[in-house]
Design a protein around this motif. Sequence first.
Motif, short mmCIF file in Angstrom:
data_model
loop_
_atom_site.label_atom_id
_atom_site.label_comp_id
_atom_site.label_asym_id
_atom_site.label_seq_id
_atom_site.Cartn_x
_atom_site.Cartn_y
_atom_site.Cartn_z
N UNK A 1 0.68 -1.14 0.06
CA UNK A 1 0.25 -0.11 -0.02
C UNK A 1 0.77 1.28 -0.16
N UNK A 2 1.95 1.27 0.60
CA UNK A 2 2.88 2.23 0.68
C UNK A 2 3.50 2.74 -0.55
N UNK A 3 3.87 1.86 -1.42
CA UNK A 3 4.33 1.80 -2.77
C UNK A 3 3.33 2.43 -3.63
N UNK A 4 2.09 2.12 -3.20
CA UNK A 4 0.73 2.89 -4.29
C UNK A 4 0.68 4.26 -3.87
N UNK A 5 0.90 4.73 -2.68
CA UNK A 5 0.56 5.89 -2.21
C UNK A 5 1.80 6.95 -2.71
N UNK A 6 3.19 6.18 -2.76
CA UNK A 6 4.32 7.02 -3.46
C UNK A 6 3.87 7.23 -4.95
N UNK A 7 3.38 6.10 -5.78
CA UNK A 7 3.06 6.46 -7.02
C UNK A 7 2.08 7.43 -7.11
N UNK A 8 1.21 7.53 -6.37
CA UNK A 8 -0.02 8.31 -6.53
C UNK A 8 0.44 9.92 -6.19
N UNK A 9 1.59 9.94 -5.22
CA UNK A 9 2.21 11.41 -4.95
C UNK A 9 2.87 11.79 -6.18
N UNK A 10 3.79 11.01 -6.84
CA UNK A 10 4.43 11.01 -8.18
C UNK A 10 3.42 11.35 -9.08
N UNK A 11 2.33 10.73 -9.38
CA UNK A 11 1.43 11.10 -10.19
C UNK A 11 0.59 12.48 -10.16
N UNK A 12 0.32 12.84 -8.82
CA UNK A 12 -0.19 13.95 -8.62
C UNK A 12 0.78 15.37 -8.78
N UNK A 57 -0.17 6.33 -17.64
CA UNK A 57 0.37 5.15 -17.14
C UNK A 57 -0.01 5.04 -15.47
N UNK A 58 0.51 6.12 -14.85
CA UNK A 58 0.46 6.07 -13.33
C UNK A 58 -1.17 6.11 -13.01
N UNK A 59 -1.85 6.89 -13.79
CA UNK A 59 -3.41 7.06 -13.76
C UNK A 59 -4.00 5.65 -13.69
N UNK A 60 -3.75 4.96 -14.85
CA UNK A 60 -4.34 3.55 -14.96
C UNK A 60 -3.81 2.71 -14.01
N UNK A 61 -2.66 2.77 -13.33
CA UNK A 61 -2.32 2.08 -12.11
C UNK A 61 -3.07 2.19 -11.11
N UNK A 62 -3.35 3.51 -10.59
CA UNK A 62 -4.31 3.94 -9.60
C UNK A 62 -5.47 3.85 -9.46
N UNK A 63 -6.05 3.88 -10.85
CA UNK A 63 -7.51 3.49 -11.18
C UNK A 63 -7.92 1.93 -10.92
N UNK A 64 -6.95 1.22 -10.69
CA UNK A 64 -7.62 -0.33 -10.73
C UNK A 64 -8.46 -0.58 -9.48
N UNK A 72 -8.29 5.42 -6.55
CA UNK A 72 -8.94 5.38 -7.82
C UNK A 72 -9.30 6.74 -8.23
N UNK A 73 -9.83 7.30 -7.42
CA UNK A 73 -10.31 8.85 -7.74
C UNK A 73 -9.07 9.66 -8.41
N UNK A 74 -7.69 9.81 -7.40
CA UNK A 74 -6.76 10.46 -7.76
C UNK A 74 -6.12 9.69 -9.28
N UNK A 75 -6.29 8.53 -9.31
CA UNK A 75 -5.75 8.11 -10.69
C UNK A 75 -6.69 8.44 -11.80
N UNK A 76 -8.04 8.65 -11.71
CA UNK A 76 -8.63 9.26 -12.89
C UNK A 76 -8.38 10.58 -13.10
N UNK A 77 -8.05 11.36 -12.07
CA UNK A 77 -8.10 12.57 -12.15
C UNK A 77 -6.39 12.87 -12.93
#
Length: 389
Positions: A1-12, A57-64, A72-77
Amino acid sequence: MVIRWIIALVGVVLAVALGAVTFVIVSATIPESLVPLSFAVSNYGLYLIPAGLLGMGIGLILAQRRNAVVLRILGILVGMVCVVATVAACVPLVASWREAGRQGTQLSIMNYLTGGTNTGDPVETLSTPYASVDGTDLLMDVKMPTDLVEGRRAAVIWVHGGGFTGGDRGEGPEWHKWLNDRGYAVFAIEYRLTPPPRWEQAPGDIRCAVGRIKERATEFGIDPARVMLAGGSAGGNLALMGAYADERVAPSCPVGDTSVAAVTAFSPPTDLSSGWYDTGSPDYSHRTLTDYLGGAPDVHPDRYAAASPRTYVRPGLPPTLLMHGTRDHVVPFDQSAALTTALESASVPVTLVPLPYADHGFDVTWGDWATQISRDTFDDFLARYFPAP
């Protein structure tokens, strides 16, 4: 889960940056604080496309579905922003390729990726004084082609930019080499910088340099009848001043002939009074113009007119090439457009090349689209008006 939040931060972070870039691309007027982003679009715009694809690509990963709702919302945005940014990044690309087609230029993606930078320093081993003014030696770097030719060479006197307050004769080394490769001798000159105000001295130094180089034509193996001026930004202003000025602008040293056969200017301020009011970088422009002219246009209108190339437009001026970015936020494109109109009215041969989405100092990167177009159009101009022997 931590890795996903790091990916989310990078994506934002990536989405915010690309969102700002998108705003810069679609908006003709931007805050001065965003001008560096405009420079990034101008000089590195191609790299925005893979950045946008990465964001998608990051958005698609987060939107799973297996991710938390927030992710998922962050991924879509993030994905939506990056899709829009990628499409926006294609706009300058398409505009540049269309302009290249109009100019007959073959653009190269490989050159874009490998061109490198067009920056350098003075070459002391090539330096020699061209004059001593008020106890100060004014230097030039003499750069000669290595090939052997019969007869005397044509010469290009290169005037550096820097807002009249900085810069040096090491600017634009790739242009110097490019000209050398085409058989031209290059004289990269310096001039007196502000402060104090140098609105009289700097143009006088340019005329002095032209005269002195012509006087030493035999020493350098050049044809004194085949000398031209070139420069960018403040150097473009001074190159035009050296080419256009009449008896109202006295050389800073005793010389004879100071005429030139042609002149080329990149992003030049041609009407300094208009440059005070019409600029996307008012803090920078007001500071540099105050340093150069001693105050605002309403304080010294005579100085602003005397230091503006447009003041000296008349029939009989040398052929002129102007290359200017359409998104120049320091010296707007209209400066070159207005000078072109004035020169055409005076029946002076003039070529204006609009460089789509290019900002001030576009040729700092040697491979970007604007620089590639500039090289090709400069080559055509030289072949038509100032061919090397």
